[in-house]
Structure formats: structure tokens, C-alpha cells
Design a protein around this motif. Sequence first.
Motif, short mmCIF file in Angstrom:
data_model
loop_
_atom_site.label_atom_id
_atom_site.label_comp_id
_atom_site.label_asym_id
_atom_site.label_seq_id
_atom_site.Cartn_x
_atom_site.Cartn_y
_atom_site.Cartn_z
N SER A 150 0.65 -1.16 0.15
CA SER A 150 0.26 0.11 -0.28
C SER A 150 0.81 1.19 -0.03
O SER A 150 0.23 2.28 -0.10
N VAL A 151 1.80 1.71 0.18
CA VAL A 151 3.01 2.26 -0.49
C VAL A 151 2.43 2.79 -1.54
O VAL A 151 3.30 3.86 -1.34
N ILE A 152 2.52 2.65 -1.55
CA ILE A 152 1.96 3.04 -3.50
C ILE A 152 1.45 3.86 -3.60
O ILE A 152 1.34 4.95 -4.50
N PHE A 153 0.60 3.73 -2.17
CA PHE A 153 -0.68 5.05 -2.30
C PHE A 153 0.41 6.88 -2.30
O PHE A 153 -0.61 7.53 -2.11
N LEU A 154 1.33 6.75 -1.51
CA LEU A 154 2.15 7.70 -2.00
C LEU A 154 2.34 8.42 -3.24
O LEU A 154 1.96 10.05 -2.68
N GLY A 155 2.41 8.05 -3.89
CA GLY A 155 2.74 8.28 -4.83
C GLY A 155 1.76 8.83 -5.89
O GLY A 155 1.93 10.07 -6.62
N ALA A 156 0.05 8.04 -5.92
CA ALA A 156 -0.74 8.26 -6.18
C ALA A 156 -1.22 9.34 -5.81
O ALA A 156 -2.05 10.31 -6.52
N LEU A 157 -1.34 9.38 -4.22
CA LEU A 157 -2.07 11.09 -3.44
C LEU A 157 -1.68 11.43 -4.09
O LEU A 157 -2.28 12.95 -4.37
N LEU A 158 -0.16 11.85 -3.86
CA LEU A 158 1.34 13.34 -4.27
C LEU A 158 0.57 13.48 -5.36
O LEU A 158 0.40 15.03 -5.58
N ALA A 159 0.50 12.67 -6.73
CA ALA A 159 0.29 13.31 -7.89
C ALA A 159 -1.25 13.31 -7.71
O ALA A 159 -1.28 14.73 -8.63
N LEU A 171 -3.70 14.74 -5.62
CA LEU A 171 -3.70 15.90 -4.20
C LEU A 171 -2.95 16.35 -3.66
O LEU A 171 -2.89 17.48 -3.19
N GLY A 172 -1.35 15.92 -4.31
CA GLY A 172 0.09 16.93 -3.30
C GLY A 172 0.44 16.27 -2.03
O GLY A 172 0.99 17.26 -1.64
N THR A 173 -1.17 16.18 -1.38
CA THR A 173 -0.45 15.49 -0.05
C THR A 173 -0.39 14.21 -0.14
O THR A 173 -1.68 13.15 -0.68
N ALA A 174 0.05 13.82 0.99
CA ALA A 174 -0.72 12.34 1.53
C ALA A 174 0.51 11.87 2.41
O ALA A 174 1.14 12.21 3.46
N ILE A 200 8.94 15.40 2.44
CA ILE A 200 8.64 13.72 3.79
C ILE A 200 8.78 14.27 5.09
O ILE A 200 10.16 14.20 5.48
N ARG A 201 8.07 14.20 5.81
CA ARG A 201 8.64 14.23 7.27
C ARG A 201 8.36 13.32 8.08
O ARG A 201 6.76 12.11 7.69
N GLU A 202 8.96 12.19 8.70
CA GLU A 202 8.77 10.85 9.15
C GLU A 202 8.59 11.38 10.70
O GLU A 202 9.66 10.80 11.57
N GLU A 203 7.47 10.88 10.98
CA GLU A 203 6.94 11.27 12.71
C GLU A 203 6.14 9.79 13.40
O GLU A 203 4.98 9.57 12.80
N GLN A 204 6.42 9.65 13.82
CA GLN A 204 6.32 8.57 15.57
C GLN A 204 5.37 7.66 14.01
O GLN A 204 3.91 7.53 14.23
N GLY A 205 5.64 7.05 13.15
CA GLY A 205 5.19 5.88 11.89
C GLY A 205 4.54 5.88 11.68
O GLY A 205 4.08 5.86 10.83
N LEU A 229 4.02 9.48 8.19
CA LEU A 229 4.88 9.42 7.02
C LEU A 229 3.80 10.63 6.48
O LEU A 229 2.28 10.46 5.62
N CYS A 230 4.57 12.02 6.00
CA CYS A 230 3.54 13.30 5.58
C CYS A 230 3.91 13.60 5.02
O CYS A 230 5.32 14.32 4.53
N CYS A 231 3.72 13.83 3.89
CA CYS A 231 4.01 13.78 2.48
C CYS A 231 3.46 14.88 1.98
O CYS A 231 1.53 14.83 1.46
N CYS A 232 4.01 16.16 1.54
CA CYS A 232 3.50 16.92 0.76
C CYS A 232 3.98 17.82 -0.62
O CYS A 232 5.49 17.75 -0.30
N ARG A 233 3.58 18.16 -1.47
CA ARG A 233 4.69 19.17 -2.22
C ARG A 233 5.46 19.83 -1.68
O ARG A 233 3.99 20.38 -1.39
N CYS A 234 5.94 20.30 -2.64
CA CYS A 234 7.01 21.79 -1.41
C CYS A 234 5.94 23.39 -2.31
O CYS A 234 5.45 23.41 -2.90
#
Length: 419
Positions: free
Chosen positions: A94-103, A105-108, A137-142, A144-149
Motif C-alpha cells: 500500500s506504500v504505492i498510494f504515496l505516489g498516487a495521492l501526491l500526484a 492531491l499534492g499531499t498524502a 516528507i516528514r517521518e514522525e511516530q511511524g 509519513l506526512c508528504c506534501c508538495r513543496c
Amino acid sequence: MSHYEIQGGRPLCGSLAVHGAKNSVLPILAACLLVPGQCTIHNCPDLSDVSATLDILRLLGCRADREGDTVIVDASALIRWDIPEHLMREMRSSVIFLGALLARLGTAELSYPGGCELGPRPIDLHLSALRALGAEIREEQGALCCCRCREGLHGREICLSIPSVGATENAMLAACGSPGLTTIVGGAREPEIVDLQKFLQAAGAQVTGAGTSAILVQGGVPLHSAEHWVMGDRIAAATYLCGCAAAGGEIQVTGTAPDALTAVLSCLEEAGCTVHTGPDWIGLTSRAPLGGIGPVRTAPYPGFPTDAQAILMAALAGGRGATLFVENIFDSRYRHVDELRRMGADIQIAGRAAMVSGVGRLHGAAVRSTDLRGGAALVVAGLGAEGTTQVSELRHIRRGYQALDRELRALGAEIREIP
Ligand code: UD1
């Protein structure tokens, strides 16, 4: 606890159409998120990993309906971009959703895909590819918070130091949402990557080069509704072929291109099986016992697939002669070996190497699936073994095989599920 009960030694005979590929359909379903419209995915196997993926899509606001082997996903109106831990834990891919959501919505926001049955499965390459495209991408307490710059995502060159299947797919999806040209150098060349490209192209994306180690994506192009037929599952095909190799008999597996399985087919031929192929079918005749073969070293495609290592090992363990296996992809992919030993197998492990000395015939035993392909390997072993084998922990097998017992029964195997 439900388990398969197998009476070994019944030769397999007949023809079987293999279901759609798990490793293809999961990234394709995630890629449906990129499309603000309806995608129709045919040949979609009924697997627990697919159900888990559909649950994630629904949670994010998609309509996702199954009609037989066809799944229709409508991602027109997404309502959230976070995936809770219990859904992430269900399925590591399911880590593949990271790229999909980022593309899209620009955030995941995803929880970290947890520990794994195959040893550590890092995602550093996924993260560095997404960062290269402009993700923060910030990694906090397990989590992954990801957003476009602030400047937004942008295409650029991404070099993968290992041809990781998942990282290549994540980079492809994120690149579709990143305006400009992205070149993915050193990416995986697996046939499932080509299938993902075909889906993306059907949706209007400008992606080329899949199947080679340089994939080009012209990102930022609006995508539209698409229809796609998922390729056949080459690892499921390999499982049925190895089952026949172990038990003896003659089967034909249809719906999968033999080119995608060259490395496995040449091992089966070397072990004494006769293999015939057509454009989308593979026929195999086996008069077990099998002979030992030259070293089997797992490698990225087109090398010998790590997903077929346990399955071939199970067939050869009940043959005659010795075979050395070397697992180069994952650290902990010999967990099926202890279970095969319960069936009389003679296998010595030293680090990445496993020396299999064929014992002529395995015997039935009560064994436990340790992971998806390890579980399938125990079924293969049971088909060739003398007496009754009971394979438990079927949840692993259901992740990647649709009605494995029913398909094998149709080929003449004596296997049934005991609830
Ligand atoms: C995919 C398949 C899996 C198959 C594997 C290898 C799916 C859903 N899963 O898994 O069935 O067994 O390919 O063909 O398609 N690596 C890193 N850092 C990363 C990513 C990977 O070091 O960020 C390493 C891994 O530890 C491993 C190697 O790269 O040693 C290959 O892994 P990868 O191709 O990524 O496997 P998956 O995509 O997880």
C-alpha cells in the motif's frame, strides 16, 4: 483453524486459465486515483490484497465496485488523503498510494508500512524518488506526512540504485502529477511495470520506456477515464507448473506470456520436464521425480524471480539430485524451509544460500504457511508428497491466489479446504 488437506501423488492433467496478476493489479488500482473519472479494470483477481486495496480506495472517497472479474473505480471526488494504520498494515504494498495521492492531491499521509515476513523491506528509494520530484516528507511516530513543496512538483531525473519494483512504480505515479520530464534511470524492468505503463497510457499519460531501465514520463498531462485488461499472473502460472512438475502429469496454463517466465521454464526443463509454449500459454509434461539443476540465483527481471524461489524449491526437494539456491533480493526468504523439512526435505541454509538435496519423495505432514509464496510452496510440496499434507494459515495464500484449491481440483489434484 481452516486448512488445505492434500492427498499427494495424483498427477495433474488438463488446462487452466491463470487469473490476473496481483503485482500488476495493485499498482494499477492505486493509479486509478490519478484519474478524475471512471476506470474499468478487467481480469481483476479476487484476492484479499485486492479487497484491501479497494477498501483503501473507498475510504479515500472513490466508488469501487466489482462485477465478476471487472472492477470499476471512480475517483472523481476524493474526500481524504490519509490512510489509517490498520489498512496500511493489511498490505505492505500500500506504500504505492504515496505516489498516487501526491500526484493527484499534492499531499498524502500514511502510516509506515510495518515489519515484514521477508525481512526488512526499506522504502528509502521510494522516499528519495518522491523527494526528487519536489515532495516534502516528514517521518514522525511511524507516520509519513508528504506534501508538495511550495514551488510544486516538477519532473526531473531519478536514479534508482536498486531496480526496486515498488519504488519504480511510486516514481512513475508521482511523475505523472509532476509537470515536466521525469527520467527514471535504473528502474525495475518487470512485466508488471509494463502493464502499469499500459494502463497509464490508456488514461492519457505520456509514459514510455517501461520494460527497459529508463522510463520517461512527461508529467502534468490531464488524465481521463480508461479501460484496461490486467496481464496474467506469471507467479501463479509458475506455481501451477511447479505443482505439475512435482506431482507428474501434463497441464497447460493459459493467459500468461511465456516470455515473462523464461528463467523459471528453463529451470523446469533442466530438471527433466518437457515445456511447450505458444503466444499466451505454457504446456508442461513431467514424469517426476525431478533431477537436480545448476544454481538458481534470484535476481531482478529478467533473472529468476524471488517470488518463484520457494515454489521451485518445493518441487525440487521431492526430486532426486542436488540444487543450490541463492536468494539475492530479500534477506529472510527461507522461512518455508523449516516447514519443508517437516515433510522430509533435506535443505541446508548458509546465509543467502540454501542447498537442496532431493530425497526422492517428500512425505505428508501438518505444515504452516509462513508467507504468501512460502504457503504456495507447501501446497506444491503436498501435491508431490506421499500421504496427507495439511497446510494451515491460508490467509497468506489468499493474498495472492484466487481459489487455489478449486483450480488444482479441476486439474485432478486431491485437495480440499477443511473449514
Ligand atoms: C515487489 C513485489 C514482490 C516481489 C518483489 C521483487 C509487488 C506488490 N510486490 O516487491 O512480490 O517479491 O517486487 O520482485 O509488486 N529496496 C531498498 N529500498 C527501497 C525499496 C527496495 O533497499 O526503498 C530493496 C529491497 O530490500 C529488496 C530490493 O530492493 O532487497 C527489491 O525490492 P522491491 O523490488 O522494492 O520489492 P517490492 O516492490 O517490495
